[in-house]
Write a protein that holds these residues in place. Sequence first.
Motif, mmCIF file in Angstrom:
data_model
loop_
_atom_site.group_PDB
_atom_site.id
_atom_site.type_symbol
_atom_site.label_atom_id
_atom_site.label_comp_id
_atom_site.label_asym_id
_atom_site.label_seq_id
_atom_site.Cartn_x
_atom_site.Cartn_y
_atom_site.Cartn_z
ATOM 1 N N THR A 83 48.867 46.300 39.021
ATOM 2 C CA THR A 83 48.700 46.483 40.042
ATOM 3 C C THR A 83 49.742 46.442 41.240
ATOM 4 O OG1 THR A 83 46.284 45.701 39.893
ATOM 5 C CG2 THR A 83 46.942 45.775 42.082
ATOM 6 N N TRP A 112 41.896 44.896 44.520
ATOM 7 C CA TRP A 112 41.336 45.089 43.216
ATOM 8 C C TRP A 112 40.726 44.084 42.344
ATOM 9 C CZ3 TRP A 112 40.121 50.107 41.859
ATOM 10 C CH2 TRP A 112 41.115 51.053 42.806
ATOM 11 N N LEU A 140 37.432 46.153 38.376
ATOM 12 C CA LEU A 140 38.145 46.955 37.223
ATOM 13 C C LEU A 140 37.532 46.342 36.116
ATOM 14 C CD1 LEU A 140 41.860 47.355 38.509
ATOM 15 C CD2 LEU A 140 40.206 49.306 38.392
ATOM 16 N N VAL A 161 44.810 50.058 34.645
ATOM 17 C CA VAL A 161 44.832 49.381 35.860
ATOM 18 C C VAL A 161 45.752 50.258 36.588
ATOM 19 C CG1 VAL A 161 45.398 47.708 37.117
ATOM 20 C CG2 VAL A 161 43.934 47.171 35.178
ATOM 21 N N GLY A 217 46.729 42.832 34.586
ATOM 22 C CA GLY A 217 46.055 43.611 35.525
ATOM 23 C C GLY A 217 46.892 43.309 36.922
ATOM 24 N N TRP A 247 35.631 51.541 33.419
ATOM 25 C CA TRP A 247 36.638 52.150 32.492
ATOM 26 C C TRP A 247 36.046 53.304 31.394
ATOM 27 C CZ3 TRP A 247 40.261 48.445 29.064
ATOM 28 C CH2 TRP A 247 41.334 49.155 28.567
ATOM 29 N N MET A 298 39.694 41.852 39.178
ATOM 30 C CA MET A 298 40.238 42.082 37.525
ATOM 31 C C MET A 298 38.698 41.374 36.820
ATOM 32 S SD MET A 298 42.929 43.541 37.169
ATOM 33 C CE MET A 298 43.338 44.244 39.138
ATOM 34 N N TRP A 299 37.859 42.471 36.419
ATOM 35 C CA TRP A 299 36.673 41.946 35.499
ATOM 36 C C TRP A 299 35.777 41.331 36.502
ATOM 37 C CZ3 TRP A 299 37.692 44.647 31.452
ATOM 38 C CH2 TRP A 299 36.760 44.664 30.315
ATOM 39 N N TRP A 328 44.739 48.241 28.676
ATOM 40 C CA TRP A 328 44.339 47.707 29.838
ATOM 41 C C TRP A 328 45.295 47.756 31.031
ATOM 42 C CZ3 TRP A 328 40.548 46.431 32.874
ATOM 43 C CH2 TRP A 328 40.885 45.423 33.990
ATOM 44 N N TRP A 350 52.699 44.728 29.839
ATOM 45 C CA TRP A 350 51.876 45.702 30.521
ATOM 46 C C TRP A 350 52.187 46.765 30.553
ATOM 47 C CZ3 TRP A 350 52.191 48.900 34.341
ATOM 48 C CH2 TRP A 350 53.490 49.077 35.357
#
Length: 706
Positions: free
Chosen positions: A224, A194, A113, A180, A220, A80, A196-197, A176, A169
């Motif tokens: 997504t 994807w 991500l 995303v 996330g 990021w 998430m972290w 964040w 979101w």
Amino acid sequence: MRHLSLPILSALGLVALMVASSTPTAAESAQITPLPPVQNPDGRAGACFSYYPNTPPDPHPYLPLVLNAGSRWDRFDFIWPNIEPKNDQWNFSAYDALVNDLHGAGMNIVGILLWTPDWAATKGMAALSLPDLQQRPPGWYAPVPRSVTMGEAAVSAWSSPPQGLYLPWNDPGNFWGNYVYTVVSRYKDRVTHWEMWNEPEWNYFWTGTSTDYAQLLKVGYQATKAACPNCTVLFGGLHYWANPSFYRWVLNTLKSDPNAPANNYYFDVMSVHLYSRSSNAYDIVNTIRSGMREFVPDHPIWLTETGVPVWNDSSVDPDPTRYDYAATQEEAAAYVIQSYAEAWASGVERYFFFRTNDADMSEYFGLIRNNLSFRPAYVAYQVATTYMVSPTMATRVTYTNGTRRVTLWGTPRGKLSVLWNTTPSTLTFGYPAILPTATLVDRWGVTRTITATNGVYTLTLPGATANLVKDPNDYIIGGEPYLVIEADTTPPTTATVQPLPTITYSYTVLITATATDGETGIWGYQLQVREEGSSNWSTQPGIQSSPIRFTGAEHGRSYCFRARAWDRAGNIGGWSDGAQCTTIALTRQVYLETGPIFGDGDEDGVQGTGEVTVTSHLRLVDGAGMDVVTPTTGVSWTFTATLAAGDYTLIVTPEGWYSPPPGWLPARRSVHVEAGEGTQEIWLDGVGLFPHVASIHLPAVMSHYY
């Protein structure tokens, strides 16, 4: 699942399965020649950072090599702070080229991500305590980034929870969510998975709480799916050993969200990182799966990082020193095959080796060295992706002598078992044959034909050598693994199911199926069931001999069945044509009549002279103690009722039984109702009540005065 018992044989007549003379030795490992490129992998295997390093003139020198190894997945981070160095200022050029290169080469991508830019962070520099690097619990291992040293280290704001995380979101203040959505929208046609972290339970990567991570995952997921409804969202890869309870805390938070069930609890795949101990791919995966099921429904598990560092590669380390949870190059090759097999047995859907090369790691994990030469693990990876593909089922057993066997049934090459020795002493092992000959494959891909004697292949399995420095009795990797392949790839004939009666008077339906197999023979049958009128078939667990038992039928419902045959190599025949149906009738008309209820003073079960009838309260109850007909009072009982098949109890309680003399004790009689046609008549002889001769003691209340 049934496991065959494999006898341990004597040394007489052994076929010694030693490594062929063409197998490279440790000293020759720097000049290892790989196997031919893997042509038909099943898409299960991946490797992390296949593209790296990304420098001209050949930006991806390792990419064709890892494709030749059979990998079809790369996993790396979409950083990021690099992509959005300032709020709403985007820099995609490097990632555009990278994604296009990998996609064009036929590589699938898991994008991580990860990391919070300083401008979006809620925390600044923080002290990182790493006691777990000094006092590792049993089984612990994870790669340590080069920038992290033992003791205290500084962590940038990149590990901080982002600002606005608890806003909706799609709120502009939820940085964040915006990140995303923007990234997934840009690459959704080429990147559909994807994560998430990464390792959020380790404070090197994440300095927020488990609740903060649950919110990060939720946001996330929502972002997504808004950008790409068909994309797959992975839970941040678990370090696990840093805090084995962390993922459970997260799941406990997510399950409390009323919208979680409609959103698959905000993740599609559980991502796991496990290192160094090959059995972790089975044991710890199953532990994590059990923990997950306590909070949310079952989700697929992907092993998105696994591997073991090597300590004895003098070509890159002029002063190699052995240390715990590291392995020799030969042991690391054994790790690849063993962990790959263990992962199949535990139901892992994807397997990612960490990593393709050594790159800038402080330890040597690579399948390939930074000079593009191969380690033995590279060839072992080719063996795994060539042979250990597309089974119909995987099973695992550890025998009392320490042999471990993972069997992949019904692969494109037939029944395949991976066998290795978990003990330090050489073992002789008898493997029961389903065919007269089999192909033996070692970790170098060297093949040879072996012949069964008296229905058994006899194998010599070398002892394990990868023990810990601090605990020499703890072997984290088994000895040399071997693959035994019995080449039956022909499925049985389509099964035939015999007609069922129109009505079945039982909780259990017996289905008779038949099929034939000309090579290894029929192992058993698998059953599918649906309710009549429905098109939705449900596959029943397990493989049974015929007749197949279907239990759990409910009264008044009609069920249809079909079956398919499995042979002894794990090949599967077709489902039987059509369906055989039956209706379950589990109630029937019952006529019950008792003889007189009398005081049986001499306790002989017969009403004799002077033994009077006794007025009693009468009940017929089921196993839960509930009345199934209306209770009555009298000296006998006659009724007709419709009852479900099963066992009941007639309870007879005389009026005034508690007031001796004379006094009579209650009586109980078992009543069994059989499923079937017509009225079942149940006749009970006279019910004799035994005399109550003990004195009655009333409860006492005691008081204390002070």
